[in-house]
Design an enzyme around this catalytic site. Structure first.
Site, PDB file in Angstrom:
ATOM      1  N   SER A 138      -1.141 -41.416 -17.469  1.00 53.26           N
ATOM      2  CA  SER A 138      -0.730 -41.563 -18.724  1.00 53.26           C
ATOM      3  C   SER A 138      -1.819 -41.417 -19.502  1.00 53.26           C
ATOM      4  O   SER A 138      -2.926 -41.413 -19.207  1.00 53.26           O
ATOM      5  CB  SER A 138      -0.325 -43.093 -18.903  1.00 53.26           C
ATOM      6  OG  SER A 138      -0.007 -43.690 -20.135  1.00 53.26           O
ATOM      7  N   TYR A 151      -3.076 -52.264 -18.634  1.00 51.97           N
ATOM      8  CA  TYR A 151      -2.372 -50.876 -18.426  1.00 51.97           C
ATOM      9  C   TYR A 151      -3.292 -49.869 -18.427  1.00 51.97           C
ATOM     10  O   TYR A 151      -3.612 -49.012 -17.444  1.00 51.97           O
ATOM     11  CB  TYR A 151      -1.181 -50.846 -19.264  1.00 51.97           C
ATOM     12  CG  TYR A 151      -0.344 -49.607 -18.950  1.00 51.97           C
ATOM     13  CD1 TYR A 151       0.035 -49.680 -17.716  1.00 51.97           C
ATOM     14  CD2 TYR A 151      -0.258 -48.549 -20.071  1.00 51.97           C
ATOM     15  CE1 TYR A 151       0.850 -48.316 -17.461  1.00 51.97           C
ATOM     16  CE2 TYR A 151       0.534 -47.448 -19.690  1.00 51.97           C
ATOM     17  CZ  TYR A 151       0.976 -47.255 -18.389  1.00 51.97           C
ATOM     18  OH  TYR A 151       1.951 -46.197 -18.261  1.00 51.97           O
TER      19      TYR A 151
END
Length: 253
Positions: A138, A151
């Site tokens: 990501s 995250y």
């Protein structure tokens, strides 16, 4: 001796294949000629997907070692490609209010799970003579943002595991790659992150003219995996045009 007409098809494992980028990637690879092992926890979804694309459904929880071992046994001694897509984000609390279990769960899936699947399937990837590991990271694995520490830490872990694995396998016939998507609108990612709050999930994409969709990322994954065996796409960062950076997104209205 097998001929091109009788040779076994290339095989691929896609984790987290029950929805979103994983399901789209399974379809893309099947269209490219792979027999895809669709691995995820939700049996009905992966069975439906496998039936659609002529693949094989394998129920697998990447955080469970026994489940991963069963996946490796089902795949067998040879594998051409592994897409470590299983992942997830949970919550948006600042560090001062962080939920320990949310952080642990993100690390378990995005880092430990990736490691367990890779470790279990690596012998089969090497045995293929031209294996490929593609980890779905990501842009959160490159840039910090408020509320995202758990995250971003996990996805930074995905990135570093990928880089380390490439160094460790430099003399093996296995490519090691990462794709790092930015803003991708799928049916579940933000909804899961906000514990089913549809309004908060929708607000993430509000006014964004064209966020990426799962098929955009799957198309890029298909391209990366189908390069010649000597071509390693170390990392590919992919964003919608509207997202200039993690914190800078064009919105209309």
């Amino acid at each position: 001796m097998s001929t091109p007409e009788t040779a076994a098809p290339r095989t691929a494992v896609v984790t987290g294949a029950s929805s979103g980028i994983g399901a789209a990637t399974a379809r893309t690879l099947a269209a490219a000629g792979y027999h895809v092992f669709c691995a995820a926890r939700r049996v009905e979804r992966i069975e439906e997907l496998a039936a659609e694309i002529g693949g094989t459904a394998v129920v697998c929880d990447v955080t469970d070692a026994a489940s991963v071992a069963a996946l490796a046994e089902r795949v067998g001694p040879r594998l051409d490609a592994l897409v470590n897509n299983a992942g997830g984000a949970f919550g948006m609390r600042p560090v001062a209010e962080a939920d320990t279990e949310e952080w642990r769960r993100m690390y378990d899936i995005n880092v430990i799970g990736l490691m367990q699947v890779t470790r279990a399937l690596l012998p089969a990837l090497i045995a293929s003579g031209a294996g490929a590991i593609l980890n779905v990271g990501s842009t959160a694995g490159r840039t910090a943002y408020e509320g995202g520490a758990g995250y971003t830490a996990a996805k930074h872990g995905t990135k570093v595991v990928t880089e380390t694995l490439r160094l460790e396998l430099f003399d093996q016939p296995v490519r090691v790659m990462e794709i790092a998507p930015g803003m991708v609108r799928t049916e579940e990612f933000s909804l899961v992150r906000f514990d089913g709050d549809q309004d908060r999930a929708d607000a993430v994409y509000a006014g964004v003219p064209e966020p990426l969709v799962a098929e955009d990322v799957a198309d890029a994954i298909g391209w990366m995996l189908t390069r010649p065996a000597h071509v390693n796409v170390d990392e590919l960062v992919i964003r919608p045009r509207a997202q200039a950076a993690q914190h800078k997104v064009h919105r209309v209205g």
